[in-house]
Design a protein around this motif. Structure first.
Motif, mmCIF file in Angstrom:
data_model
loop_
_atom_site.group_PDB
_atom_site.id
_atom_site.type_symbol
_atom_site.label_atom_id
_atom_site.label_comp_id
_atom_site.label_asym_id
_atom_site.label_seq_id
_atom_site.Cartn_x
_atom_site.Cartn_y
_atom_site.Cartn_z
ATOM 1 N N LEU A 216 4.914 0.831 6.538
ATOM 2 C CA LEU A 216 4.752 2.247 6.871
ATOM 3 C C LEU A 216 6.113 2.893 7.123
ATOM 4 C CD1 LEU A 216 2.979 4.678 7.503
ATOM 5 C CD2 LEU A 216 2.737 3.803 9.850
ATOM 6 N N GLY A 217 6.977 2.207 7.855
ATOM 7 C CA GLY A 217 8.314 2.731 8.097
ATOM 8 C C GLY A 217 9.098 2.906 6.817
ATOM 9 N N GLY A 218 9.041 1.924 5.930
ATOM 10 C CA GLY A 218 9.738 2.026 4.656
ATOM 11 C C GLY A 218 9.243 3.186 3.814
ATOM 12 N N ALA A 219 7.931 3.404 3.824
ATOM 13 C CA ALA A 219 7.355 4.506 3.049
ATOM 14 C C ALA A 219 7.794 5.859 3.592
ATOM 15 C CB ALA A 219 5.832 4.404 3.055
ATOM 16 N N LEU A 220 7.982 5.966 4.897
ATOM 17 C CA LEU A 220 8.417 7.236 5.478
ATOM 18 C C LEU A 220 9.897 7.493 5.260
ATOM 19 C CD1 LEU A 220 6.506 7.250 8.908
ATOM 20 C CD2 LEU A 220 5.902 8.452 6.802
ATOM 21 N N LEU A 221 10.718 6.443 5.301
ATOM 22 C CA LEU A 221 12.169 6.664 5.198
ATOM 23 C C LEU A 221 12.652 6.797 3.761
ATOM 24 C CD1 LEU A 221 14.228 4.040 4.346
ATOM 25 C CD2 LEU A 221 13.186 3.111 6.419
ATOM 26 N N MET A 222 12.016 6.118 2.811
ATOM 27 C CA MET A 222 12.575 6.056 1.464
ATOM 28 C C MET A 222 12.639 7.408 0.756
ATOM 29 S SD MET A 222 11.701 3.488 -1.652
ATOM 30 C CE MET A 222 12.754 3.444 -3.097
ATOM 31 N N PRO A 223 11.563 8.227 0.733
ATOM 32 C CA PRO A 223 11.679 9.528 0.041
ATOM 33 C C PRO A 223 12.755 10.415 0.651
ATOM 34 C CG PRO A 223 9.372 8.999 0.468
ATOM 35 C CD PRO A 223 10.193 8.012 1.239
ATOM 36 N N GLY A 224 12.960 10.308 1.967
ATOM 37 C CA GLY A 224 13.969 11.130 2.621
ATOM 38 C C GLY A 224 15.376 10.812 2.167
ATOM 39 N N THR A 225 15.641 9.556 1.766
ATOM 40 C CA THR A 225 16.988 9.213 1.325
ATOM 41 C C THR A 225 17.377 10.030 0.096
ATOM 42 O OG1 THR A 225 16.193 7.362 -0.037
ATOM 43 C CG2 THR A 225 16.792 6.873 2.234
ATOM 44 N N LEU B 135 1.542 -3.263 -0.015
ATOM 45 C CA LEU B 135 0.336 -2.446 -0.054
ATOM 46 C C LEU B 135 0.523 -1.159 0.738
ATOM 47 C CD1 LEU B 135 -2.675 -2.215 -0.858
ATOM 48 C CD2 LEU B 135 -3.235 -3.431 1.248
ATOM 49 N N VAL B 136 0.982 -1.269 1.971
ATOM 50 C CA VAL B 136 1.174 -0.094 2.818
ATOM 51 C C VAL B 136 2.336 0.752 2.305
ATOM 52 C CG1 VAL B 136 1.735 0.673 5.164
ATOM 53 C CG2 VAL B 136 0.178 -1.252 4.819
ATOM 54 N N PHE B 137 3.389 0.101 1.864
ATOM 55 C CA PHE B 137 4.558 0.812 1.345
ATOM 56 C C PHE B 137 4.170 1.712 0.173
ATOM 57 C CE2 PHE B 137 8.363 0.961 -1.401
ATOM 58 C CZ PHE B 137 9.295 1.456 -0.508
ATOM 59 N N ALA B 138 3.451 1.157 -0.795
ATOM 60 C CA ALA B 138 3.053 1.941 -1.964
ATOM 61 C C ALA B 138 2.064 3.034 -1.595
ATOM 62 C CB ALA B 138 2.453 1.016 -3.027
ATOM 63 N N ALA B 139 1.118 2.715 -0.708
ATOM 64 C CA ALA B 139 0.062 3.673 -0.378
ATOM 65 C C ALA B 139 0.589 4.901 0.352
ATOM 66 C CB ALA B 139 -1.019 2.987 0.462
ATOM 67 N N PHE B 140 1.634 4.745 1.150
ATOM 68 C CA PHE B 140 2.095 5.846 1.999
ATOM 69 C C PHE B 140 3.370 6.521 1.500
ATOM 70 C CE2 PHE B 140 -0.861 3.866 4.892
ATOM 71 C CZ PHE B 140 -1.364 4.934 5.628
ATOM 72 N N LEU B 141 3.879 6.142 0.325
ATOM 73 C CA LEU B 141 5.099 6.775 -0.172
ATOM 74 C C LEU B 141 4.925 8.277 -0.384
ATOM 75 C CD1 LEU B 141 6.759 4.344 -2.755
ATOM 76 C CD2 LEU B 141 7.888 5.491 -0.857
ATOM 77 N N LEU B 142 3.839 8.671 -1.033
ATOM 78 C CA LEU B 142 3.598 10.104 -1.254
ATOM 79 C C LEU B 142 3.450 10.840 0.067
ATOM 80 C CD1 LEU B 142 1.171 10.246 -4.309
ATOM 81 C CD2 LEU B 142 3.517 11.093 -4.202
ATOM 82 N N THR B 143 2.775 10.213 1.019
ATOM 83 C CA THR B 143 2.624 10.815 2.340
ATOM 84 C C THR B 143 3.986 11.018 2.994
ATOM 85 O OG1 THR B 143 0.473 9.757 2.618
ATOM 86 C CG2 THR B 143 1.570 10.526 4.614
ATOM 87 N N GLY B 144 4.854 10.013 2.903
ATOM 88 C CA GLY B 144 6.187 10.128 3.486
ATOM 89 C C GLY B 144 6.983 11.260 2.876
ATOM 90 N N GLY B 145 6.901 11.417 1.556
ATOM 91 C CA GLY B 145 7.623 12.501 0.910
ATOM 92 C C GLY B 145 7.120 13.868 1.323
ATOM 93 N N THR B 146 5.810 14.029 1.406
ATOM 94 C CA THR B 146 5.238 15.326 1.774
ATOM 95 C C THR B 146 5.522 15.669 3.230
ATOM 96 O OG1 THR B 146 3.489 15.051 0.132
ATOM 97 C CG2 THR B 146 3.086 16.627 1.888
ATOM 98 N N LEU B 147 5.408 14.699 4.121
ATOM 99 C CA LEU B 147 5.699 14.962 5.535
ATOM 100 C C LEU B 147 7.160 15.345 5.722
ATOM 101 C CD1 LEU B 147 3.685 12.098 7.301
ATOM 102 C CD2 LEU B 147 3.070 14.517 7.096
ATOM 103 N N GLY B 148 8.059 14.706 4.965
ATOM 104 C CA GLY B 148 9.460 15.073 5.058
ATOM 105 C C GLY B 148 9.717 16.487 4.586
ATOM 106 N N ASP B 149 9.071 16.887 3.479
ATOM 107 C CA ASP B 149 9.218 18.251 2.989
ATOM 108 C C ASP B 149 8.736 19.271 4.014
ATOM 109 O OD1 ASP B 149 10.254 17.409 0.600
ATOM 110 O OD2 ASP B 149 8.393 17.618 -0.536
ATOM 111 N N ARG B 150 7.692 18.931 4.747
ATOM 112 C CA ARG B 150 7.099 19.890 5.673
ATOM 113 C C ARG B 150 7.776 19.894 7.033
ATOM 114 N NH1 ARG B 150 2.563 22.838 6.633
ATOM 115 N NH2 ARG B 150 1.836 22.923 8.794
#
Length: 533
Positions: free
Chosen positions: A124-133, A70-85
């Motif tokens: 939450l950690g997985g959602a933040l790290l995955m887009p960055g890979t 649930l948390v992983f899916a919900a925060f994936l987009l957030t993780g990608g955008t924060l990484g871009d910024r």
């Protein structure tokens, strides 16, 4: 209206790293991705032991599994955008640190609440790290063919993490207890943080106002949707919590779309989907997860409850699929580079459809030797379909948007799996209920006993078949046969979705006309050439 944003590479990003350093970078990213994907499913074989130790109950065990996804899916987009910024390396390291800390919290937990809290931190950690890979791969591997090969390996590792979860989890729990499946992440995570801090480059920070409204609305919309889909089969689709979550999700998605079309630097630039190649790739990722992960969830029940495999044995039976997946994913990268991502993506979707249709040929009493051929076909299809999605998206977006683009395709995959389990589960349960009612009625059981047995067997989307205990043989046989009837209909449904998706993807990804150009909503002009050797 989207506007161009400033891209400010850091000094160490000015020139691509050499080959040895690239290998270390790819290794760090793949290992972090592997443990994040592994934890989607590795807990499944530990649930009975967790129940005995913590007294979790069925609802508690559901949340041990669901809190992460649930948390992983919900925060994936957030993780990608924060990484871009704020920098892909920085957000990746924060995500890996959170995932490692969450794993330690899970391993040390002495109560259900602490364990679920640890799973939330992991998600939450997985959602933040995955887009960055994927975003870092997009930056480090600048040559199209080289990038395609790297993404092929990335996809193979991602799929292997999901496929190996049951294989790894069962023996570890038996030998070392359920906490071991979390402890193993800790040294790996610490090593990943140290190596990442030394070797990973920092680059491509976007400037401009952070889309806070988009971040909040995206989390609410996706989180509520995943909650409704996960809880629907258990609580009932007409229950108040499920209907409330679905309504919140619908409203949040509508407002999110309006906001994203108006802000200068959106979290998700919806103009991405004007590019038919990007739209086809994202749909292909959704479809393969819908068909495959939805079906795989119930295939595990088939192996254990109908064919009599143990939890560990059921995991081992899937090794041919895992091996085929890991072999096919790099091949898909090379095919994408040599020809076009459409070729392996359509082939993968088609093979997945063939595998699901093939498995529907076997009923109660089928031997492993008879249905063995389905497993490598299944794995090869998944491996061929995964890489082209990322390759297509990464080749047609601006580097400054790589994190958001990666998060978008991964969110589609995650939602595809959740939708698949919910929809195929509903198909299976409805057919199971009708078939079992007819079979028990024909066997002469009283109507009250028929209703009681049907309720017991259909609880939890069909999982009740394995818990009939000392039921009379006629009830057991009728239940197993009815479950297989329901599974076959679910498999046909998944195969139909995959077949239709293969046709849609083939049409959308037809060769470009000379005048046709990719849509670049913001940032510098991306490398929009077709992936070529």
């Amino acid at each position: 209206m989207a506007v161009a944003t400033e891209v400010r590479p850091r000094p160490d990003a000015a020139r691509p790293p050499g080959a040895p350093r690239k290998g270390v970078i790819l290794g760090v990213l793949c290992v972090a991705l592997f443990i994040a994907m592994l934890d989607n499913v590795v807990v499944s074989n530990a649930l009975p032991t967790i129940d005995r130790d913590l007294g979790a109950g069925v609802s508690g065990l559901q949340w041990v599994m669901e809190a992460y996804s649930l948390v992983f899916a919900a925060f994936l987009l957030t993780g990608g955008t924060l990484g871009d910024r704020y920098g892909r390396r920085r957000v990746f390291l924060v995500g890996l640190s959170l995932f490692t800390a969450g794993s330690a919290l899970c391993a040390l937990s002495g109560s259900l609440g602490v364990l679920v809290g640890g799973r939330v931190v992991q998600g939450l950690g997985g959602a933040l790290l995955m887009p960055g890979t994927m975003a870092i791969i997009r930056h480090v591997f600048t040559d199209d063919a080289e990038r395609a090969r790297a993404i092929g390996l990335w996809s193979g590792v991602s799929g292997a993490g999901l496929a190996l979860g049951p294989v790894v989890g069962g023996p570890m729990v038996d030998a070392f207890g359920w906490a071991s499946i979390f402890w193993i992440n800790v040294p790996i995570g610490i090593a990943g943080v140290v190596l990442g801090a030394v070797f990973l480059p920092e680059f491509a920070e976007r400037r401009g106002r952070l889309d806070v409204a988009g971040l909040v609305l995206g989390v609410i919309a996706i989180g509520a949707l995943v909650y409704a889909l996960v809880e629907g089969p258990a609580r009932g689709w007409a229950s108040v919590p499920v209907l409330a979550a679905a309504s919140v999700s619908a409203v949040a998605f509508a407002v999110f779309a309006v906001v994203e079309l108006r802000v200068a630097t959106p979290m998700l630039d919806l103009t991405f989907f004007r590019d038919r190649f990007v739209a086809a790739a994202v749909w292909g990722g959704f479809a393969v997860s819908f068909g495959m992960f939805g079906a795989l969830f119930f295939i595990g029940l088939l192996m254990q409850d109908i064919y009599g495999w143990s939890a560990a044995g059921s995991g081992y039976t899937g090794l041919p699929a895992t091996i085929a997946l890991m072999a096919a994913a790099p091949v898909a990268g090379r095919l994408s580079a040599r020809y076009h991502p459409r070729v392996p993506l359509v082939a993968g979707l088609t093979l997945c459809a063939v595998a699901l249709g093939g498995l529907s040929l076997y009923g109660v009493g089928a031997s492993y030797a008879a249905y063995f051929w389905v497993l490598p076909v299944l794995g090869a299809g998944m491996g061929l379909a995964m890489s082209p999605v990322s390759i297509t998206v990464m080749s047609r977006v601006a580097p400054a948007r790589a994190g958001m683009a990666s998060a978008t395709s991964n969110t589609a995959r995650e939602l595809g799996g959740v939708f698949g389990i919910a929809v195929l589960g509903a198909v299976l349960t409805a057919r199971l209920s009708d078939s079992l009612t007819d079979r028990l009625g024909a066997a002469g059981l009283p109507a009250a006993d028929v209703r009681h047995t049907v309720d017991a067997v259909t609880a939890g989307g069909g999982g009740g078949v394995g818990h009939l205990g000392q039921a009379p043989p006629v009830v057991r046989h009728a239940s197993e046969t009815a479950f297989v009837d329901g599974l076959h209909l679910a498999l046909w449904t998944g195969a139909a979705v995959l077949t239709l998706s293969a046709a849609v993807v083939a049409w959308l990804m037809r060769p470009e006309r000379r005048a046709e150009q990719p849509v670049e909503p913001s940032g510098p002009v991306a490398d929009t050439r077709p992936v070529a050797a």
